[in-house]
Design an enzyme around this catalytic site. Sequence first.
Site, PDB file in Angstrom:
ATOM      1  N   SER A 190       0.837  -1.200   0.000  1.00 40.40           N
ATOM      2  CA  SER A 190       0.000   0.000   0.000  1.00 40.40           C
ATOM      3  C   SER A 190       0.868   1.245   0.000  1.00 40.40           C
ATOM      4  CB  SER A 190      -0.897   0.004   1.245  1.00 40.40           C
ATOM      5  OG  SER A 190      -1.291   1.330   1.558  1.00 40.40           O
ATOM      6  N   ASP A 341      -6.609   0.688  -8.711  1.00 40.18           N
ATOM      7  CA  ASP A 341      -7.765   1.589  -8.842  1.00 40.18           C
ATOM      8  C   ASP A 341      -8.553   1.366 -10.131  1.00 40.18           C
ATOM      9  OD1 ASP A 341      -7.196   2.696  -6.405  1.00 40.18           O
ATOM     10  OD2 ASP A 341      -6.098   4.407  -7.228  1.00 40.18           O
ATOM     11  N   ARG A 372     -15.402  -2.704  -3.568  1.00 36.06           N
ATOM     12  CA  ARG A 372     -15.537  -2.702  -5.036  1.00 36.06           C
ATOM     13  C   ARG A 372     -15.795  -4.087  -5.618  1.00 36.06           C
ATOM     14  NH1 ARG A 372     -11.125   2.079  -6.251  1.00 36.06           N
ATOM     15  NH2 ARG A 372     -12.601   3.778  -5.897  1.00 36.06           N
TER      16      ARG A 372
HETATM   17  C1  S3P Z   1      -3.036   5.688  -3.338  1.00 37.21           C
HETATM   18  C2  S3P Z   1      -2.745   4.388  -3.042  1.00 37.21           C
HETATM   19  C3  S3P Z   1      -3.684   3.277  -3.274  1.00 37.21           C
HETATM   20  C4  S3P Z   1      -4.795   3.684  -4.213  1.00 37.21           C
HETATM   21  C5  S3P Z   1      -5.378   5.010  -3.851  1.00 37.21           C
HETATM   22  C6  S3P Z   1      -4.310   6.090  -3.950  1.00 37.21           C
HETATM   23  C7  S3P Z   1      -2.040   6.735  -3.034  1.00 37.21           C
HETATM   24  O1  S3P Z   1      -4.260   2.908  -2.025  1.00 37.21           O
HETATM   25  O2  S3P Z   1      -5.798   2.707  -4.226  1.00 37.21           O
HETATM   26  O3  S3P Z   1      -6.438   5.352  -4.705  1.00 37.21           O
HETATM   27  O4  S3P Z   1      -2.160   7.864  -3.528  1.00 37.21           O
HETATM   28  O5  S3P Z   1      -1.094   6.433  -2.283  1.00 37.21           O
HETATM   29  P1  S3P Z   1      -3.536   1.861  -1.043  1.00 37.21           P
HETATM   30  O6  S3P Z   1      -2.311   2.492  -0.520  1.00 37.21           O
HETATM   31  O7  S3P Z   1      -4.550   1.608   0.051  1.00 37.21           O
HETATM   32  O8  S3P Z   1      -3.260   0.654  -1.874  1.00 37.21           O
END
Ligand code: S3P
Length: 463
Positions: A190, A341, A372
Site C-alpha cells: 500500500s 484503482d 468494489r
Molecule cells: C493511493 C494508493 C492506493 C490507491 C489510492 C491512492 C495513493 O491505495 O488505491 O487510490 O495515492 O497512495 P492503497 O495504498 O490503500 O493501496
Amino acid sequence: NSNGPSRNERSFPRDRLSRRKTPMASLTIIPGRPLQGTISVPGDKSITHRAIILTALANGISTVARYCRGEDCLNTMRALQGLGIRIDESDEELCVHGKGLWGLTEPSGPIDCGNSGTGIRLLTGLLAGQDFFTVLSGDESIRRRPMGRIVKPLREMGAVIAGRKGGELAPLAVTGSRLRAITYASPVASAQIKSALLLAALFAEGTTRITEPRLSRDHTERLLKFFGIALQREGTTLLIDGRPSVGWNAAPRLVVPGDLSAAAFFIVGATIVPGSDVTIQQVGINPTRVGLLDVMTRMGADIQLLNRREEAGEPVADIRVKSARLHGVAIGPDLIPQTIDEFPILCVAAAVAEGDTIISGAQELRVKESDRIATVSAELRAMGAQVTERPDGMIVRGLGTAEDNGRLQAVCGHSHGDHRVAMSLAIAGLTASAPTSIDEAACIETSFPDFHHTLLELLGECR
Ligand code: S3P
C-alpha cells in the site's frame, strides 16, 4: 421542471458547453456514437496530494501546475492551509508558500479529509511528529475504512494516536510527539501506508526502513528525490534518514502528469465502442501504475504510447486508443498493486469481452471507497453480465462473441458513493442499447469534476 431536465437531472444534452458548476445528482448516458478526438484528463490525484504536502514543507514558494482539482486534493490543500501554509489557488495552478520542514502550526479545528484515504493516511503520518495536536476525519466512507494499518506502525515510532475502535477507525486524534525510526515490514502493498511512514520518518530520529510485500506506487519516493531528499532502495525496502538538517528548496514549477486512473475510463470506452479513436495527452505512465495498459493489451486492445517524456521525475506519454475486440484474461496477485484503482473499469471491459476474466489476490478492493468487489459485481450483474464474487476477486464471464464485443443492458445504476464505480457505469452505458442513468453521481467530483464534459467532447456533443 416541465421545460426539460432539472439542473441535477441533465440527460445527455447540448446544454453543457461551459464548465459545470453544480455537481450532478444523476448522470444519463445515451449510447450509439463512437468516442473520437484528443482530450486531457486532470492531473494525477496521488501526485497532487504529495506535491501539496512536500511543497508546504519546502523552503520558499513553489508552483504546482496542472494539479488535480478533485475534492480529495482540495481537502488536502485546505488541510495544509489550516496548518498555517499560505496556498494561492487558481484553476491552473497552486502557489504554495512553503515554511520549511518545521513550519506547520496547530490548526484551530478538526481536519476534514472528505472521501480521501490518501489524504487522511498521509496527513496522519505527517502530523504524528509535530509538536501540536490535530484531529482528522472525513465522510461516512472514510470513517469505515481501516486506519489501524497506519496507526500501528506510527505508534511503534512513538506516535500518540487515539481513534474509534482503538485507533482502527477515524476520527483520529494525533498528539504530536518525538518520533524514532523503525524497521517495518508492511503486510499490505500500500502506497498510503508507505507514504504515511515516509512522511513520519522525515520527523523521526534515525534511519527508518520500510519493506512492502510488492512494490506499490512510488510517487512519494520520486517526489522526495525530485526535491533532492536522500532515499535509498534495496529491493522492496526503502531507507530514509530523519530530520534532514537543511530541508529542501521550493520547486519553481512542478507540472503534475495527467492521471492514468482518470484516462482509464476513456481507454476502456474507446476500446469497447466500435469506431472509436481517442488520444489522451500528457498522461503519467509510471510503471507502478500501468497495470491497466498491460492487462488491456493482453485482452487485445489497441493502445499506443506516443511522445514519451518526463515531468517532475515521472514518465509521461500521449496515449492513443482505437476500438478493438477483447478477450478475457487472468489477473493474479502480481498485477494487483499497479492496477488497484482500475478494477471497476477493467470489469466493464471484461463484461463485454469474449470469455472469462479471472481476478485473484485483490482483497484490497474490499476496503476502497466502496467494497468494489461487491459493488461492481452487483452493478454489472444488473446490466446483464455474469459475475461471480470471490473473497479476493471475481470471475467475469464476458458477453462478447468471436465477432464482436458484447453489449450490456441499460439500467439505472448505483454509484454506491464511489467515484470510480460511477464513472465505470457511465462507460458501461456507452455499450448499452438504450440510455443508462447513474444515481448519486456527485461523487465523481472527488477525482474528476469534468468527467461528463470530457465524455461529451469525445462524443461530439461539445464541438
Ligand atoms: C493511493 C494508493 C492506493 C490507491 C489510492 C491512492 C495513493 O491505495 O488505491 O487510490 O495515492 O497512495 P492503497 O495504498 O490503500 O493501496
